[in-house]
Design an enzyme around this catalytic site. Structure first.
Site, mmCIF file in Angstrom:
data_model
loop_
_atom_site.group_PDB
_atom_site.id
_atom_site.type_symbol
_atom_site.label_atom_id
_atom_site.label_comp_id
_atom_site.label_asym_id
_atom_site.label_seq_id
_atom_site.Cartn_x
_atom_site.Cartn_y
_atom_site.Cartn_z
ATOM 1 N N HIS A 24 0.830 -1.206 0.000
ATOM 2 C CA HIS A 24 0.000 0.000 0.000
ATOM 3 C C HIS A 24 0.862 1.253 0.000
ATOM 4 O O HIS A 24 2.093 1.183 -0.080
ATOM 5 C CB HIS A 24 -0.997 -0.021 1.159
ATOM 6 N N HIS A 61 4.147 1.526 2.155
ATOM 7 C CA HIS A 61 5.293 0.779 1.606
ATOM 8 C C HIS A 61 5.862 1.519 0.404
ATOM 9 O O HIS A 61 7.077 1.598 0.207
ATOM 10 C CB HIS A 61 4.880 -0.617 1.149
ATOM 11 N N CYS A 88 0.998 -10.118 22.557
ATOM 12 C CA CYS A 88 0.045 -9.694 21.522
ATOM 13 C C CYS A 88 0.325 -10.502 20.262
ATOM 14 O O CYS A 88 1.429 -10.442 19.717
ATOM 15 C CB CYS A 88 0.166 -8.198 21.222
ATOM 16 N N CYS A 103 1.193 -8.384 17.096
ATOM 17 C CA CYS A 103 2.563 -7.843 17.022
ATOM 18 C C CYS A 103 3.613 -8.946 17.127
ATOM 19 O O CYS A 103 4.794 -8.698 16.899
ATOM 20 C CB CYS A 103 2.832 -6.866 18.161
ATOM 21 N N CYS A 163 -3.048 -3.521 23.569
ATOM 22 C CA CYS A 163 -1.930 -3.289 22.656
ATOM 23 C C CYS A 163 -2.153 -1.947 21.938
ATOM 24 O O CYS A 163 -3.228 -1.720 21.371
ATOM 25 C CB CYS A 163 -1.869 -4.419 21.636
ATOM 26 N N HIS A 193 -2.878 -2.732 18.040
ATOM 27 C CA HIS A 193 -4.031 -3.531 17.614
ATOM 28 C C HIS A 193 -5.288 -3.268 18.427
ATOM 29 O O HIS A 193 -6.367 -3.735 18.065
ATOM 30 C CB HIS A 193 -3.664 -5.018 17.650
ATOM 31 N N LYS A 199 -4.782 6.376 11.351
ATOM 32 C CA LYS A 199 -3.548 5.719 10.961
ATOM 33 C C LYS A 199 -3.896 4.731 9.853
ATOM 34 O O LYS A 199 -4.898 4.027 9.941
ATOM 35 C CB LYS A 199 -3.001 4.971 12.176
ATOM 36 N N LYS A 234 -2.913 -2.072 7.813
ATOM 37 C CA LYS A 234 -3.669 -3.216 7.333
ATOM 38 C C LYS A 234 -4.783 -3.562 8.296
ATOM 39 O O LYS A 234 -5.892 -3.860 7.909
ATOM 40 C CB LYS A 234 -2.738 -4.426 7.219
HETATM 41 N N1 MSP Z 1 8.364 -6.756 8.543
HETATM 42 C C1 MSP Z 1 8.536 -5.598 9.337
HETATM 43 C C2 MSP Z 1 9.839 -4.910 9.039
HETATM 44 C C3 MSP Z 1 11.063 -5.751 9.201
HETATM 45 S S1 MSP Z 1 12.501 -4.907 8.741
HETATM 46 C C4 MSP Z 1 13.746 -5.863 9.235
HETATM 47 C C5 MSP Z 1 7.395 -4.629 9.090
HETATM 48 N N2 MSP Z 1 6.719 -4.758 7.943
HETATM 49 S S2 MSP Z 1 5.493 -3.832 7.480
HETATM 50 O O1 MSP Z 1 4.980 -4.435 6.279
HETATM 51 O O2 MSP Z 1 4.586 -3.625 8.519
HETATM 52 O O3 MSP Z 1 6.148 -2.492 7.035
HETATM 53 C C6 MSP Z 1 6.321 -1.421 7.927
HETATM 54 C C7 MSP Z 1 6.904 -0.281 7.144
HETATM 55 O O4 MSP Z 1 6.067 0.039 6.024
HETATM 56 C C8 MSP Z 1 7.031 1.027 7.884
HETATM 57 O O5 MSP Z 1 8.153 1.095 8.715
HETATM 58 C C9 MSP Z 1 7.115 1.977 6.708
HETATM 59 O O6 MSP Z 1 8.348 1.876 6.089
HETATM 60 C C10 MSP Z 1 6.053 1.429 5.797
HETATM 61 N N3 MSP Z 1 4.728 1.916 6.159
HETATM 62 C C11 MSP Z 1 3.631 1.159 6.403
HETATM 63 N N4 MSP Z 1 2.592 1.990 6.648
HETATM 64 C C12 MSP Z 1 2.975 3.273 6.588
HETATM 65 C C13 MSP Z 1 2.304 4.519 6.601
HETATM 66 N N5 MSP Z 1 1.033 4.639 6.836
HETATM 67 N N6 MSP Z 1 3.044 5.620 6.356
HETATM 68 C C14 MSP Z 1 4.348 5.568 6.037
HETATM 69 N N7 MSP Z 1 4.998 4.407 5.988
HETATM 70 C C15 MSP Z 1 4.398 3.261 6.448
HETATM 71 O O7 MSP Z 1 7.173 -3.785 9.930
#
Ligand code: MSP
Length: 636
Positions: A17, A20, A125, A128, A142, A145, A294, A297
């Site tokens: 999304h 990412h 949790c 998490c 949490c 969540h 926020k 997912k």
């Molecule tokens: N798998 C772990 C990361 C492991 S790294 C060794 C994880 N994955 S995640 O799919 O949840 O990705 C989190 C990351 O996605 C955030 O740190 C950021 O880079 C990006 N984002 C996800 N949602 C976001 C927003 N709403 N806004 C900006 N970036 C965000 O955590």
């Protein structure tokens, strides 16, 4: 010099999304910038595929973990080229090489005595995949969540993280930009003021089998974070790979604030325990919020990035993300804001400048870049040279410090300067007389030179547009063109170059009233109207267009920003907008000022006017002209 940049590896429990996309686009921008510095770059992204979160997501789809992770991982892998993001490697934590490295590191730390076995009872949790302390919960739930954690009692393996607390504090204090921006460094230091516990790094197979088996106990798999963080070194072929030796010393990570703790605390401690030098910088950005909440997912409030890119163009989408978010702070995502930036910054400021200059070259010189004697260039070259060098220096400084929005603001300041130069030089007047033909040549050559520089500076964020601009400036878009060293030479577009006909770089998006309405949230009923006034009453208010030249926070005033504006004359205005506008986001922007309002002192600063803003409940929304106009222009 080598340069190594990473994104988080994304969980495969949901489709990619906007969040990412932002992080990965930022990494790509930084990669391209370092390539412009002629550095040897390695850019890593990938997917995080173990853990019970993923198992549950697979179950929901009626799949075994393996086919499920293959499918979602592929969605991420396929998305990046569509966003013009070109990673050098895409790692998956299910890659056998990676799994082997995790086992090796675990064995090494275990042998060194930093992993021990113990019984543990705690609040867990499942969302998490981690234990929480009472202190970390919000009203017993949490914080992410919003569910109550469950009490779990089990024997597990623990990483002796507490041993590294003193070392980590010392490292952060002696390396002030280890974690940046500063607010996140402070957050980590604040956390480290409390005793740091040890980290549970195993999960019994009775509860979870989808993971990397511990090398010293078959009954357990590795905790997903201990597995995932190691991707940053396994991808380089740790411990013996050539890439590891080249790139690891130059490692920089990009993450959002949600995963500050694993990256700012667990990861440096793990590296220290494994005898690996720590990374150079952790660059932490804020969250994109969609409609106040926020975006995640679990809450299911998601903007499909590709929809926006297909609708408005990839470069406009990349530019919006980079320009709109102040790196480190949260930002709101809305289609309306994207359209506004596209119309103002891209179609208007850059697009118009480009097509104006190229069309004039066609009109006055048949599309052939004129030859200009150095003396004429000095005399009539609009004085852009020093401005250009200052722009490049500030641009570099901003990008080195991960202030990406500022780098773009600096380029747009230069674009503004060029637009103004066109208005001041009035080439169409110079073209009327033979006597001013030499002058016209010098002016046009200088403007083309400025466009050439701009096309280089926008390359990391808008590579396609940079290429199009170069093509239309008759330049060979060979890689060497993008080198910063070359750009700093402030070279002209060579005389005699034949330019293709002008193009429109960005079409203006006309918003229909209906669309404009849906773009903004529903309003409360409008406040009652004030008593009627006549035209003379209105005429007493002097409203002017002003360009923001400088913007900064007012110390100790949470709500105030101090702006320096160009209104034909320079003025200072103090405005109560700090909670809604980052200073950088305003530089170069045009606003409407009540110019004849009696000056007032705010926090000891004399404010010489007031900005017009719509008084939304959610905060003020500044009013900006639809097109760039001469600063000081009166409103009628
Ligand atoms: N798998 C772990 C990361 C492991 S790294 C060794 C994880 N994955 S995640 O799919 O949840 O990705 C989190 C990351 O996605 C955030 O740190 C950021 O880079 C990006 N984002 C996800 N949602 C976001 C927003 N709403 N806004 C900006 N970036 C965000 O955590």
């Amino acid at each position: 010099m080598p340069f190594y940049i990473t994104t988080p590896i994304y969980y495969v429990n949901a489709r990619p999304h906007l969040g990412h996309a932002y992080t990965t686009i930022v990494a790509d921008v930084v990669r391209r910038y370092h390539q412009m510095r002629a550095e040897e770059v390695f850019f890593l992204t990938g997917t995080d595929e173990h853990g019970d979160k993923v198992v549950r997501a697979a179950q929901k789809e009626g799949l075994e973990p393996r086919p499920y992770v293959d499918r979602i991982s592929q969605l991420f892998r396929d998305l990046w080229p569509d966003l013009n993001v070109i990673p050098d490697h895409f790692i998956r934590t299910t890659d056998p090489d990676h799994m082997e490295v995790v086992r090796r590191v675990l064995q090494k730390i275990y042998a060194a005595g930093d992993i021990y076995y113990s019984e543990y009872e705690g609040l867990y949790c499942f969302g998490c995949e981690r234990f929480y302390t009472e202190r970390e919960l919000v009203e017993g739930k949490c914080p992410d969540h919003r569910t109550e954690p469950e009490v779990i009692r089990e024997a597990n393996y623990f990483f002796r993280m507490s041993r590294y607390q003193g070392w980590l504090i010392d490292h952060i204090q002696t390396h002030p930009d280890f974690i940046r921006p500063e607010r996140y460094r402070n957050e980590v230091l604040a956390f480290l003021r409390e005793p740091l516990g040890d980290l549970c790094i195993s999960r019994p197979k009775s509860r979870l089998t989808w993971g990397i088996t511990l090398p010293f106990d078959e009954r357990y798999v590795t905790y997903v974070w201990f597995d995932a963080l190691l991707n940053y070194v396994s991808a380089l072929g740790y411990p013996d790979g050539g890439r590891f030796h080249t790139f690891w010393p130059a490692a920089q990570h990009i993450v959002a604030k949600d995963i500050l703790k694993p990256h700012g605390i667990y990861w440096p401690c793990m590296l220290k325990a494994a005898g690996i030098p720590v990374y150079r910088h952790l660059n932490v950005h804020g969250y994109w919020n969609v409609e106040q909440g926020k975006m995640s997912k679990s809450i299911g409030n998601v903007v499909e990035p590709l929809q926006m890119k297909d609708r408005y163009g990839l470069d406009a989408f990349r530019f919006f993300l980079v320009r709109e978010m102040t790196f480190g702070l949260d930002s709101n995502f809305s289609e309306a804001a994207l359209v506004q930036r596209l119309n103002a910054d891209l179609a208007n400021d850059l697009g118009n400048l480009f097509s104006r200059v190229v069309s004039m070259t066609h009109k006055y010189f048949g599309g052939v870049v004129p030859e200009v004697a150095p003396e004429m260039a000095r005399q009539f070259g609009l004085g852009l040279g020093p401005e250009a060098l200052r722009t490049v220096a500030e641009y570099e400084q901003a990008l080195e410090g991960f202030e990406l929005q500022k780098a773009m603001a600096v380029v747009w300041e230069f674009i503004g300067r060029m637009n103004k130069a066109v208005d001041v030089a009035v080439p169409w007047e110079l073209a009327k007389k033979k006597a001013t033909l030499r002058q016209l040549e010098a002016v046009m050559s200088s403007l083309l030179k400025g466009l050439r520089l701009i096309s280089g500076l926008i390359y990391p964020v808008m590579p396609d547009t940079a290429g199009r601009m170069q093509k239309h400036l008759g330049l060979d878009p060979a890689a060497s063109f993008y080198l910063l060293e070359e750009l700093k030479k402030w070279q002209p577009v060579p005389a005699g170059t034949r330019l293709p006909k002008a193009v429109m770089l960005f079409p203006r998006i006309e918003t229909t009233p209906a669309e404009a309405e849906t773009a903004s949230p529903p309003k409360a009923a409008a406040a009652a109207l004030k008593p009627e006034i006549n035209i003379e009453d209105f005429g007493r208010i002097d409203l002017r267009v002003a360009t923001v030249v400088k913007a900064e926070a007012v110390p100790k005033a949470r709500k105030l920003l101090k702006l320096e504006i160009d209104m034909g004359e320079r003025r200072t205005i103090v405005a109560g907008i700090a909670e809604h506008y980052a200073p950088e986001s305003l530089i170069g922007r045009q606003l409407i000022v009540v110019a004849n309002l009696k000056p007032a002192k705010l926090m000891g600063i004399l404010s010489q006017g007031m900005l017009l803003a719509a008084g939304e409940d959610a905060g003020p929304v500044l009013i900006m002209p639809d097109k760039t106009v001469r600063p000081g222009t009166a409103l009628r």
